[in-house]
Write a protein that holds these residues in place. Structure first.
Motif, PDB file in Angstrom:
ATOM      1  N   GLY A 174     -36.061 -46.744 -86.552  1.00  0.00           N
ATOM      2  CA  GLY A 174     -36.885 -47.867 -86.121  1.00  0.00           C
ATOM      3  C   GLY A 174     -37.009 -48.950 -87.174  1.00  0.00           C
ATOM      4  O   GLY A 174     -37.750 -49.934 -86.982  1.00  0.00           O
ATOM      5  N   ILE A 175     -36.299 -48.809 -88.299  1.00  0.00           N
ATOM      6  CA  ILE A 175     -36.301 -49.854 -89.327  1.00  0.00           C
ATOM      7  C   ILE A 175     -35.659 -51.120 -88.756  1.00  0.00           C
ATOM      8  O   ILE A 175     -34.682 -51.048 -88.010  1.00  0.00           O
ATOM      9  CB  ILE A 175     -35.526 -49.378 -90.575  1.00  0.00           C
ATOM     10  CG1 ILE A 175     -36.297 -48.232 -91.251  1.00  0.00           C
ATOM     11  CG2 ILE A 175     -35.306 -50.510 -91.564  1.00  0.00           C
ATOM     12  CD1 ILE A 175     -35.567 -47.591 -92.419  1.00  0.00           C
ATOM     13  N   ASP A 176     -36.205 -52.265 -89.128  1.00  0.00           N
ATOM     14  CA  ASP A 176     -35.726 -53.547 -88.630  1.00  0.00           C
ATOM     15  C   ASP A 176     -34.213 -53.667 -88.805  1.00  0.00           C
ATOM     16  O   ASP A 176     -33.674 -53.361 -89.869  1.00  0.00           O
ATOM     17  CB  ASP A 176     -36.428 -54.679 -89.394  1.00  0.00           C
ATOM     18  CG  ASP A 176     -36.184 -56.028 -88.763  1.00  0.00           C
ATOM     19  OD1 ASP A 176     -37.057 -56.521 -88.053  1.00  0.00           O
ATOM     20  OD2 ASP A 176     -35.081 -56.585 -89.000  1.00  0.00           O
ATOM     21  N   LYS A 177     -33.536 -54.117 -87.763  1.00  0.00           N
ATOM     22  CA  LYS A 177     -32.076 -54.198 -87.790  1.00  0.00           C
ATOM     23  C   LYS A 177     -31.569 -55.148 -88.866  1.00  0.00           C
ATOM     24  O   LYS A 177     -30.444 -54.999 -89.353  1.00  0.00           O
ATOM     25  CB  LYS A 177     -31.546 -54.615 -86.415  1.00  0.00           C
ATOM     26  CG  LYS A 177     -31.773 -53.565 -85.330  1.00  0.00           C
ATOM     27  CD  LYS A 177     -31.066 -53.926 -84.045  1.00  0.00           C
ATOM     28  CE  LYS A 177     -31.320 -52.898 -82.951  1.00  0.00           C
ATOM     29  NZ  LYS A 177     -30.802 -51.557 -83.332  1.00  0.00           N
ATOM     30  N   GLU A 178     -32.377 -56.151 -89.237  1.00  0.00           N
ATOM     31  CA  GLU A 178     -31.966 -57.057 -90.306  1.00  0.00           C
ATOM     32  C   GLU A 178     -31.971 -56.369 -91.667  1.00  0.00           C
ATOM     33  O   GLU A 178     -31.303 -56.817 -92.594  1.00  0.00           O
ATOM     34  CB  GLU A 178     -32.895 -58.275 -90.345  1.00  0.00           C
ATOM     35  CG  GLU A 178     -32.779 -59.188 -89.118  1.00  0.00           C
ATOM     36  CD  GLU A 178     -33.682 -60.396 -89.230  1.00  0.00           C
ATOM     37  OE1 GLU A 178     -34.390 -60.511 -90.260  1.00  0.00           O
ATOM     38  OE2 GLU A 178     -33.693 -61.218 -88.301  1.00  0.00           O
ATOM     39  N   THR A 179     -32.731 -55.278 -91.781  1.00  0.00           N
ATOM     40  CA  THR A 179     -32.834 -54.559 -93.051  1.00  0.00           C
ATOM     41  C   THR A 179     -31.713 -53.546 -93.222  1.00  0.00           C
ATOM     42  O   THR A 179     -31.320 -53.234 -94.353  1.00  0.00           O
ATOM     43  CB  THR A 179     -34.205 -53.848 -93.134  1.00  0.00           C
ATOM     44  OG1 THR A 179     -35.249 -54.809 -92.938  1.00  0.00           O
ATOM     45  CG2 THR A 179     -34.415 -53.175 -94.476  1.00  0.00           C
ATOM     46  N   LEU A 180     -31.183 -53.031 -92.121  1.00  0.00           N
ATOM     47  CA  LEU A 180     -30.187 -51.954 -92.191  1.00  0.00           C
ATOM     48  C   LEU A 180     -28.942 -52.335 -92.997  1.00  0.00           C
ATOM     49  O   LEU A 180     -28.469 -51.525 -93.803  1.00  0.00           O
ATOM     50  CB  LEU A 180     -29.802 -51.499 -90.783  1.00  0.00           C
ATOM     51  CG  LEU A 180     -30.923 -50.814 -89.985  1.00  0.00           C
ATOM     52  CD1 LEU A 180     -30.423 -50.445 -88.586  1.00  0.00           C
ATOM     53  CD2 LEU A 180     -31.418 -49.567 -90.726  1.00  0.00           C
ATOM     54  N   PRO A 181     -28.367 -53.543 -92.825  1.00  0.00           N
ATOM     55  CA  PRO A 181     -27.187 -53.881 -93.639  1.00  0.00           C
ATOM     56  C   PRO A 181     -27.479 -53.855 -95.139  1.00  0.00           C
ATOM     57  O   PRO A 181     -26.619 -53.440 -95.928  1.00  0.00           O
ATOM     58  CB  PRO A 181     -26.824 -55.286 -93.167  1.00  0.00           C
ATOM     59  CG  PRO A 181     -27.390 -55.384 -91.785  1.00  0.00           C
ATOM     60  CD  PRO A 181     -28.646 -54.592 -91.822  1.00  0.00           C
ATOM     61  N   GLU A 182     -28.678 -54.288 -95.528  1.00  0.00           N
ATOM     62  CA  GLU A 182     -29.027 -54.279 -96.951  1.00  0.00           C
ATOM     63  C   GLU A 182     -29.177 -52.851 -97.456  1.00  0.00           C
ATOM     64  O   GLU A 182     -28.773 -52.531 -98.585  1.00  0.00           O
ATOM     65  CB  GLU A 182     -30.323 -55.057 -97.183  1.00  0.00           C
ATOM     66  CG  GLU A 182     -30.643 -55.249 -98.652  1.00  0.00           C
ATOM     67  CD  GLU A 182     -31.723 -56.287 -98.884  1.00  0.00           C
ATOM     68  OE1 GLU A 182     -32.415 -56.182 -99.911  1.00  0.00           O
ATOM     69  OE2 GLU A 182     -31.858 -57.215 -98.053  1.00  0.00           O
ATOM     70  N   ILE A 183     -29.761 -51.978 -96.628  1.00  0.00           N
ATOM     71  CA  ILE A 183     -29.881 -50.565 -97.000  1.00  0.00           C
ATOM     72  C   ILE A 183     -28.498 -49.958 -97.202  1.00  0.00           C
ATOM     73  O   ILE A 183     -28.232 -49.278 -98.206  1.00  0.00           O
ATOM     74  CB  ILE A 183     -30.651 -49.782 -95.919  1.00  0.00           C
ATOM     75  CG1 ILE A 183     -32.113 -50.230 -95.869  1.00  0.00           C
ATOM     76  CG2 ILE A 183     -30.580 -48.279 -96.186  1.00  0.00           C
ATOM     77  CD1 ILE A 183     -32.895 -49.637 -94.719  1.00  0.00           C
ATOM     78  N   ASN A 184     -27.610 -50.190 -96.250  1.00  0.00           N
ATOM     79  CA  ASN A 184     -26.262 -49.621 -96.347  1.00  0.00           C
ATOM     80  C   ASN A 184     -25.504 -50.175 -97.548  1.00  0.00           C
ATOM     81  O   ASN A 184     -24.761 -49.439 -98.208  1.00  0.00           O
ATOM     82  CB  ASN A 184     -25.484 -49.884 -95.051  1.00  0.00           C
ATOM     83  CG  ASN A 184     -25.945 -48.996 -93.918  1.00  0.00           C
ATOM     84  OD1 ASN A 184     -26.107 -47.793 -94.096  1.00  0.00           O
ATOM     85  ND2 ASN A 184     -26.155 -49.569 -92.753  1.00  0.00           N
TER      86      ASN A 184
END
Length: 268
Positions: A174-184
């Motif tokens: 449920g983490i914001d989709k805009e945050t996922l690329p930065e996490i990866n």
């Protein structure tokens, strides 16, 4: 015209305030994304550091390390949120903490899958002749061999499975989709670019286990076909005696290399 000046001034103030508010919000979200990414990269690193401790272990000398390392990993990962958070708790942070908790639990299970069978084989004193005519112990060793096969497959796929596990947990977080690329991107920088598959040889381990399984199978199938002389196996049937002697020699010579494979799961 004079009446317009206050209105224009008010609009300018509102525009400046809106721009300031937008800038503050963007900086806040950027900081939050960085904190979430940092937390999850630290969390993944804790699991990998635990693996390195386990793969360096001598299981014959220190069979209790698996339990000790499990407790240490749970403590270390559990302390990360408090050490990492700056400011107030926010939605993506809570979701990231849950991802970290589940990732750590999965790492503990994976490490048990990989190292528990190795510990059991190391503790079982494979070459204790007094156990070789005990059918119950032979059955247990066959079971240990089956578990070691699963262990070897998990060791060989460790980084692949870790990446898949993280992808699955993040997709469900449920983490914001805009945050996922930065996490990866952070995970790639801090984790997957720094750790690589080691020299673990699945084919060699499977070959050794096949020979070991065949050795025990011969003992089970011929419970009255051998005796123990001077602490050594002696088969009455000459052809079986030759086969078992050859197997015994190859297995004894290969035992150090067999256990050494589990020291080479990952490298940095």
């Amino acid at each position: 015209m004079k009446k317009l000046f206050p209105l224009i001034a008010l609009l300018l103030v509102a525009a400046i305030a809106a721009l300031y508010g937008l800038d503050h919000y963007q900086k806040l979200r950027a900081d939050q994304r960085a904190q979430v990414s940092y937390l999850l990269s630290r969390c993944a690193n804790e699991g990998l550091l635990s693996l390195f401790s386990l793969q360096a272990n001598d299981w014959k000398k220190n069979p209790e390390l698996l339990k000790q390392e499990e407790a240490r990993l749970l403590r270390a990962a559990g302390a990360l949120p408090e050490k990492t958070l700056e400011g107030k708790v926010f939605g993506d942070w809570q979701a990231a903490v849950q991802v970290c908790e589940r990732l750590t639990e999965n790492s503990v299970r994976q490490h048990k899958t990989i190292f528990w069978p190795v510990k059991e084989l190391a503790e079982s004193e494979l070459w204790n002749p007094g156990d070789l005519n005990d059918r119950r112990r032979l059955h247990r060793r066959q079971r240990d061999i089956d578990r070691a096969r699963i262990s070897a497959q998990a060791a060989d796929r460790y980084l692949i499975d870790l990446r898949a596990d993280l992808n699955n947990l993040l997709d469900q977080s449920g983490i914001d989709k805009e945050t996922l690329p930065e996490i990866n991107a952070e995970l790639d920088r801090q984790v997957f670019s720094g750790y690589h598959k080691g020299a673990f040889s699945l084919a060699w381990v499977q070959q050794y286990l096949n020979r070991l399984q065949h050795f025990y199978q011969l003992l089970k199938e011929n419970p009255k076909g051998f005796t123990l002389r001077g602490g050594s196996l002696y088969f009455y049937d000459q052809s079986l005696r030759r086969e078992v002697d050859d197997l015994n020699r190859v297995l004894l010579q290969g035992e150090p290399a067999f256990f050494n494979n589990w020291r080479q799961i990952l490298r940095r």
